[in-house]
Enzyme design. Structure first.
Site, PDB file in Angstrom:
ATOM      1  N   LYS A   1       0.857  -1.199   0.000  1.00  0.00           N
ATOM      2  CA  LYS A   1       0.000   0.000   0.000  1.00  0.00           C
ATOM      3  C   LYS A   1       0.885   1.240   0.000  1.00  0.00           C
ATOM      4  CE  LYS A   1      -3.874   1.924   2.686  1.00  0.00           C
ATOM      5  NZ  LYS A   1      -4.691   1.747   3.904  1.00  0.00           N
TER       6      LYS A   1
ATOM      7  N   SER B   1      -9.603   1.777   3.124  1.00  0.00           N
ATOM      8  CA  SER B   1      -8.752   2.544   2.257  1.00  0.00           C
ATOM      9  C   SER B   1      -7.726   1.699   1.499  1.00  0.00           C
ATOM     10  CB  SER B   1      -8.032   3.634   3.044  1.00  0.00           C
ATOM     11  OG  SER B   1      -7.241   3.070   4.041  1.00  0.00           O
TER      12      SER B   1
ATOM     13  N   SER C   1      -9.725  -0.496   7.449  1.00  0.00           N
ATOM     14  CA  SER C   1      -9.200  -0.359   6.089  1.00  0.00           C
ATOM     15  C   SER C   1      -8.497  -1.552   5.479  1.00  0.00           C
ATOM     16  CB  SER C   1      -8.259   0.851   6.031  1.00  0.00           C
ATOM     17  OG  SER C   1      -9.024   2.022   6.202  1.00  0.00           O
TER      18      SER C   1
END
Lengths: 336, 94
Positions: free
Chosen positions: A79, A154, A178
């Site tokens: 990420k 997210s 997330s």
């Protein structure tokens, strides 16, 4: 069987036994990313040449009999709020569009020692604030099951790239769901470790009391292997806990007879989606059949959780994002 | 109660320019966050010790010894503007 359908553990064994080279595996997934990711948009950046040189190094280590680590040769996506030295770390924000991380996050150091191949950085909601990956300043990630649907957020990019078979493993971060929520949206396994289990050093902070880095994979075993690799005390993170990391892979093979599992009554109130309720209760039946004892319990403070989360998360985000003032890095506006 | 004036004040501190619509929208949204405070205020926490952290960590120290630095040699490499070994910024004081 197509390589993308195999588990990370199976691919790792094949590389270790020299049935397939790390280079071939990396080329295979780079190819899939080139072909399929334009429809999914899970990646912000792909490190093609760095990944291939890393794979070459792993292959020669394996050839010369050197121990190359428990993830040797496995491509992994990260990420984009986790620092990889010498590469852009944008947090999907125009503020950090040109920010090159000057150091590796601790989890990246651990992945490097384990022989994993960092193949690229994945899309996310900007600074991890969001639950749909629609708040990225660069692109919108689609759900591989149906591109009219969100992948969740997210960590939407990290979830989608696993779901689309673009990479066998990925890493995300979870502050208020997330990792867990996009894993659910994309039909993959995502795990948020207990706070303090995984070092936050090198994770761009959103809410420092809540943030945790965690694994994504196609199945629980792969997830357990990745979790073990990234877990552990880190002296660079003063909130990391100094206690031993279990061998999660052998833990999951254990019997669950007699384990007590609580079902909080506050979680099954009116308003719950009937499909969600059925899925959870079906899972409960499976656990029962394996010998677990199910108990109804009460968590009376449940109704205050959202209020507490929004106050803590917002105030900590305010403190953590104050650093983006354009002085030492990031976007600076030159007003008259 | 958050007012439009509060939003304008905070926006100025954050150096953000808001449209009239955005000011309306954010006044409402920021107000919702304060409503959460009202919900929590109703709880009696008289006999509850303050929790500064979920883990029992206290005073995580180490000896004040020099350790190797693992950052890139040039910590200025991401600076929008630099001069010699310094980050360069606009003058902020008259």
């Amino acid at each position: 069987m197509e390589l993308y359908k195999e588990s990370a553990i199976a691919i790792k064994e094949k590389i270790k036994n020299r049935e397939i080279s790390a280079i071939k595996v990396t080329e295979y997934f780079l190819d899939r990313i080139k072909k399929i990711d334009p429809k999914i948009n899970s990646f912000i950046s792909v490190f093609e040449s760095d990944a291939l040189s890393c794979a070459e190094k792993i292959d020669s280590e394996i050839k010369s009999g050197k121990n190359s680590g428990e993830l040797a040769g496995l491509p992994i996506a990260i990420k984009d709020n986790i620092c990889v030295r010498g590469q852009p770390t944008t947090c999907a924000s125009k503020i950090l569009e040109n920010y090159i991380a000057p150091y590796n996050a601790t989890v990246i150091e651990k992945l490097n020692v384990a022989g994993a191949i960092i193949i690229g950085k994945t899309n996310m909601d900007e600074f991890a604030m969001g639950s749909s990956t629609e708040n990225s300043s660069f692109k919108i990630t689609k759900n591989p099951w149906n591109i009219d649907y969100i992948p969740g957020g997210s960590s939407g990019g990290s979830a989608a790239c696993i779901s689309a078979g673009l990479v066998p493993l990925s890493i995300g971060s979870d502050t208020g769901g997330s990792i867990r929520q996009p894993a659910s949206c994309c039909g993959v396994v995502g795990f948020k470790p207990t706070y303090g289990r995984v070092s936050r050093f090198g994770l761009v902070a959103f809410a420092s009391s809540l943030d945790q880095i965690g694994p994504f994979a196609k199945n629980v075993e792969d997830c357990a292997l990745l979790l073990k690799t990234i877990s552990g005390y880190d002296s660079y993170d003063s909130t990391s806990v100094n206690c031993s990391v279990p061998d999660y892979l052998s833990e999951i093979k254990k019997d669950i007879k007699g384990i007590k599992i609580g079902l909080p009554e506050e979680y099954f109130i009116s308003g719950i989606d009937s499909e969600v309720e059925k899925a959870v209760l079906d899972a409960v039946e499976i656990l029962k059949s394996c010998g677990a004892e199910i108990k109804k319990i009460s968590l009376p403070h449940t109704e205050y959780a959202v209020a507490v989360y929004y106050i803590i998360a917002s105030s900590e985000a305010s403190a953590n994002l104050a650093r983006y003032d354009g002085v030492k890095y990031g976007y600076r506006h030159n007003a008259e | 109660m958050i007012t439009k004036k509060d939003v304008e004040y905070v926006a100025n501190l954050a150096r953000l320019k808001l449209s009239e619509e955005e000011k309306e929208k954010f006044t409402k949204q920021l107000g919702t966050i304060l409503d959460y405070m009202d919900k929590l205020k109703k709880l009696n926490t008289e006999n509850v010790k303050p929790t500064s952290h979920v883990l029992e960590l206290k005073n995580v120290w180490r000896e004040d010894e020099l350790k190797p630095c693992f950052y890139s040699d040039n910590l200025l490499e991401n600076a929008p503007e630099k001069e010699a070994d310094f980050f360069k910024v606009k003058k902020v004081i008259e």
